[in-house]
Design an enzyme around this catalytic site. Sequence first.
Site, PDB file in Angstrom:
ATOM      1  N   GLY A 189       0.941  -1.343  -0.067  1.00 18.68           N
ATOM      2  CA  GLY A 189       0.068   0.108   0.078  1.00 18.68           C
ATOM      3  C   GLY A 189       0.702   1.176  -0.040  1.00 18.68           C
ATOM      4  CB  ALA A 190       2.284   3.395  -2.510  1.00 18.18           C
ATOM      5  CB  VAL A 192      -1.937   8.193   3.975  1.00 11.10           C
ATOM      6  CG1 VAL A 192      -1.104   9.598   4.653  1.00 11.10           C
ATOM      7  CG2 VAL A 192      -2.846   8.793   3.107  1.00 11.10           C
ATOM      8  CB  VAL A 278      -4.123  -2.618   2.497  1.00 11.49           C
ATOM      9  CG1 VAL A 278      -2.904  -2.977   1.999  1.00 11.49           C
ATOM     10  CG2 VAL A 278      -4.715  -3.401   3.701  1.00 11.49           C
ATOM     11  N   GLY A 279      -5.253   0.469   4.152  1.00 11.24           N
ATOM     12  CA  GLY A 279      -6.547   1.350   4.532  1.00 11.24           C
ATOM     13  C   GLY A 279      -7.140   0.777   6.024  1.00 11.24           C
ATOM     14  CG  ASP A 320     -10.829   7.328  11.956  1.00 13.26           C
ATOM     15  OD1 ASP A 320     -10.557   8.551  11.499  1.00 13.26           O
ATOM     16  OD2 ASP A 320      -9.390   6.559  12.125  1.00 13.26           O
ATOM     17  CG  HIS A 452      10.384  38.951   0.076  1.00 16.59           C
ATOM     18  ND1 HIS A 452      10.296  38.140  -0.694  1.00 16.59           N
ATOM     19  CD2 HIS A 452      11.553  39.802  -0.053  1.00 16.59           C
ATOM     20  CE1 HIS A 452      11.368  38.105  -1.337  1.00 16.59           C
ATOM     21  NE2 HIS A 452      12.285  38.958  -0.956  1.00 16.59           N
TER      22      HIS A 452
END
Length: 475
Positions: A189-190, A192, A278-279, A320, A452
């Site tokens: 799993g690439a 997060v 993978v999630g 979640d 700046h």
Amino acid sequence: MSDKEFDLIIIGGGPGGYVAAIRAAQLEMKVLLIDDRQADDGKPAPGGTCLNVGCVPSKALLDSSKHYHHVQHDYAAHGISVDGVSMDVGTMIERKRKVVKQLNGGLLQLFKANKIEFANGRGKLLADREVEITPCEGETYRARGKHVILAAGSVPFTIPNVEIDGEHIVDNVGALEFDAVPERMGVIGAGVIGLEMGSVWKRLGSEMVLFEAMDELLPVVDKDMSRAAAREFKKQGLDIRLGTKVAGAEVTDGKVKVTFTEGDEEKTDTFDKLLVAVGRRAASDELLAEDSGVELTERGQVKVDEHCRTSVSRVWAIGDLVRGPMLAHKASEEGVAVVETIAGQHGHINLDHVPWVIYTDPEIAWVGKTEKELSEDGVEYKAGSFPFAATGRGLAMGEAAGHVKILADAETDRILGAQIIGPSASEMIAEIVVAMEFAGASEDLARIIHAHPTLSEAIHEAALAVEKRAIHKAN
Ligand code: FAD
Ligand code: NAD
């Protein structure tokens, strides 16, 4: 029959649950917060996935490993030579543990200061807003809440034929606790977690291979962003193998053999450690009694409306455990919104403006719609982008990779989305979130004076570029 009565009972002490508890206490509610997590020493460890095995420890290791990487690779360009650089994984992991422990303790103090009753144990919702509490130590008891918030969070997905043993094959928990740098590490799993934890161990010296089932890296952002990210990750030596699906993994003689398919071909590769990322899925198992009445979706999330109301009156769910992005700040803001709604205020959360950050190097941050989504929705838009390589500050810092992109409505100029890849993207995205929450236009950002030399000038210039009037690049 309940042993105790509360205005509010919260199951789960992560960033959703504990923030809700504190806000409720501020609004003079009598609150019971239940969380089952314990530290290695048996002490309560509130703060959820995020504090204990997620956001905070991963960022601690990302920072440590970044220092190590900078000393080795970037100092020379500044004329600084450092001989004999060495690194001790044990110290690094111990520092991370200390950060977590300090924050666990801070939360327990906050609960006390706010007179929140905290139960270290498991909570289960029964019928009629009654909750059964099984403490880590002591007898099971029951309590009833005028309101209940479910905030049990999430757990990692597993995949068939890849068994997490916590030693050779790990999930996020194990990947934060290696006692030595793996010589060769694989990640399934690439996404997060894969990119963040892959970066940590790569910087510390691992050979790193990431297997990604999809043909595209980070499809959640636009192609210009994901291409820029892929370029930088490649330079760093992350071997990201797109279009590879892992079919299984087995441990033999202390090594992990991974079987994967690439196109029609079946292949194998061998690693010292394998991370499965993978999630994640909602942690709704064993949270609800059969007669609780709370409905779940097919994916096991608690079903909620836009105000986080479940199918049972005065039972709410957040974070979640429910739909929407799996992010700590989203969970916390839902918690606050629910509690304020309970208190008769106007609790509010705008899921359209939740910022995302991936803490790789360079960092990747975004908010709102992508070009891809706007095109799919048939929205006419204008885009302005600006590279950090054209900012004085980026070059002075020696961190000039990446760019800022701002998307605005073609007719009204209202900002619809933004993506940043580059240094401090995690901090800079906030300016654009604020502008979007105030229904700002790209013109607003273009007219605001930015100091700046700063990195934030790239936001100013990207906003100017929306109308093709950036100063420090050809439009
Ligand atoms: P959680 O944090 O999962 O908390 C829920 C708590 O409830 C847990 O302690 C759990 O043990 C407890 N619990 C569950 N069931 C019960 C029960 N029945 N009784 C009592 N207690 C129970 N998000 C970000 O925004 N930024 C990041 O940088 C980030 N990094 C991450 C890195 C990693 C490696 C991982 C895994 C996740 C990361 N996340 C990040 C995601 C973030 O951790 C989650 O979105 C967030 O923790 C969700 O909060 P929550 O309160 O819904 O649930
Ligand atoms: P993810 O959804 O980000 O990535 C999982 C990846 O695994 C996907 O790209 C998917 O295509 C791939 N995959 C699935 N099955 C596969 C297989 N068999 N072979 C190869 N690739 C496969 O999930 P994650 O990285 O586990 O993270 C979970 C969630 O935790 C995130 O979506 C995010 O919500 C949260 N999180 C957030 C942060 C942050 O905010 N910085 C950090 C870590 C985690």
